[in-house]
Enzyme design. Sequence first.
Site, mmCIF file in Angstrom:
data_model
loop_
_atom_site.group_PDB
_atom_site.id
_atom_site.type_symbol
_atom_site.label_atom_id
_atom_site.label_comp_id
_atom_site.label_asym_id
_atom_site.label_seq_id
_atom_site.Cartn_x
_atom_site.Cartn_y
_atom_site.Cartn_z
ATOM 1 N N PHE A 185 -2.643 8.599 -2.519
ATOM 2 C CA PHE A 185 -1.247 8.183 -2.696
ATOM 3 C C PHE A 185 -1.069 6.685 -2.440
ATOM 4 C CE2 PHE A 185 1.415 7.041 0.942
ATOM 5 C CZ PHE A 185 0.576 7.256 2.016
ATOM 6 N N LYS A 186 -2.017 6.077 -1.759
ATOM 7 C CA LYS A 186 -1.859 4.664 -1.419
ATOM 8 C C LYS A 186 -1.849 3.758 -2.650
ATOM 9 C CE LYS A 186 -3.117 5.101 3.339
ATOM 10 N NZ LYS A 186 -3.464 6.539 3.439
ATOM 11 N N ASP A 187 -2.339 4.261 -3.771
ATOM 12 C CA ASP A 187 -2.276 3.487 -5.012
ATOM 13 C C ASP A 187 -0.845 3.104 -5.367
ATOM 14 O OD1 ASP A 187 -4.999 3.389 -5.718
ATOM 15 O OD2 ASP A 187 -4.908 5.409 -6.555
ATOM 16 N N LEU A 195 -0.168 0.148 -3.346
ATOM 17 C CA LEU A 195 -1.140 -0.939 -3.458
ATOM 18 C C LEU A 195 -1.375 -1.398 -4.896
ATOM 19 C CD1 LEU A 195 -3.362 0.115 -0.515
ATOM 20 C CD2 LEU A 195 -2.206 -2.078 -0.791
ATOM 21 N N THR A 210 -6.788 3.498 2.138
ATOM 22 C CA THR A 210 -6.144 2.199 1.976
ATOM 23 C C THR A 210 -7.126 1.168 1.432
ATOM 24 O OG1 THR A 210 -4.609 2.564 3.778
ATOM 25 C CG2 THR A 210 -5.016 0.287 3.193
#
Length: 500
Positions: free
Chosen positions: A114-116, A119, A148
């Site tokens: 989900f960090k995409d 980011l 991350t």
Amino acid sequence: MILMKNFFSSTRNKMLTSSVKGAILQGLAPDGGLYVCEDLGNTTIDLQTLLELTYEEMAPIILSHLLPGFTKEELTTAVHHAYHDTFSSKEVTPVVSVGDDSLLELFHGPTSAFKDIALQMLPQLMSLSLKEEPNKKVMILTATSGDTGKAALCGFQDVDRTGILVFYPKDGTSKVQELQMVTQEGKNTGVCALYGNFDDAQSQVKSFFNSLSKKDFTSPDDVIFSSANSINIGRLAPQVVYYFYSYMQLVKQGKISLSDKVSFCVPTGNFGDILAGYYAKLLGLPVHKLVVASNANHILTDFFKTGVYDKRRPFHKTLSPSMDILISSNLERLLYYMSDKDDVYTGKLMKSLNEEGFYEITPELHNKLKELFYAGYSSDEDCQQAIKHVYDTYGYVMDPHTAVGYHVMKQYQQEESEYPCILLSTASPYKFSAQVYEAIEGMIPSNDEFELMELLSKKTGTTIPTNLAVLHNKSILHTDIVTKEQIKDYVLSKTEYLLR
Ligand SMILES: *Cc1c(COP(=O)(O)O)cnc(C)c1O
């Protein structure tokens, strides 16, 4: 619309302010506090106007309420670069039904976590912010518990006037997570292992920043050192979008009417993802409860139950490594807002955490938190059972982090079931094929991660994300490992090299 103040201030000192773009470039405030917007929640978003919008159309509207220093045009372009054709789902973050429940799939980005979502956006926001600092470059330093790091490397790869250096705990990530990082291409990217766990890695990066701001050593004056961790407001803001987006999907699916309340259950580590849900509520999203799901490192569960945040406890390695965290940095922003923006009080709590290893909040604040938050945790066994149960019953494959959330959501629904609950699904199961395969079949038939991906795919009839399937053809480009004592010199020499 009432104009919002065009600057942010530190959670620990309101007098310490920064422009919005400045805050994005810096990451952390100079006193170690986190940047917050004093006016957040003074304006709300008209839900009706969002109903028919795509993700790409909705995001700039939400973001303009959170990042008032950017123009609508800037945000629209940034969103387009970040999400157009970079995600494998046209919807960016689709909502799927699993039995009676709704899962918000946040893992269709280029690194399958989900960090995409944050980011892919942060480098865009940084580039725009750098335009106001024509003689400077940004060096990103980030500690990662696994996801991350790769998402940040991928987002910043070959972005002009930026360099990125990621530190990960040598034995603290999954094999696939490590491979994703050490095969990263790009002339401005660096990856380095550290001895210890994630909290060690994070505190070592933090202490670099501390000595930097105390000017303990000289650093190049055309370089801004910054972070891609979720303490950066430019990382937090993009996550608010999918709370609105998923809510609108439920309306469209006929599961709720516009303005009905829903709850969200969020697998939590650094408290960034779930804090974005709180921001969404401040912006007018009808949120009933935010459900904080933890693993065996259930410091947050204990905090919400007792009002005491106590990090003096053993650290556990679990099946959900991205949540193996004892210092949930973004909780500081929640404490700030929930204490009616009391910077002195927030600063005091953080000082106590740093110096004594714990803090206790007032009973009034604790009661306020309990009204909005429900907290629970899953053991590794609960997590495995959830994966198996959901697969056997619905044919849906969850990753271990999502499964931690699922288990806690079921606990929550036993106590309170009148509001629909959306579970945030934070990673592709293929990032953790061995754990997922074992949960479903009771054994691990191979030591090879890629063979396991194939087996999981055959068994479940689901597709391996391309970015993971191609990993084993890639060369290992990063092999550095350093000790605590070496970090400072390592960072300085790498900075020169990566920003060359
Ligand atoms: C980072 C991460 C989390 C935790 O998110 P926070 O914002 O740190 O609370 C949960 N699941 C996965 C897969 C992650 O990568």
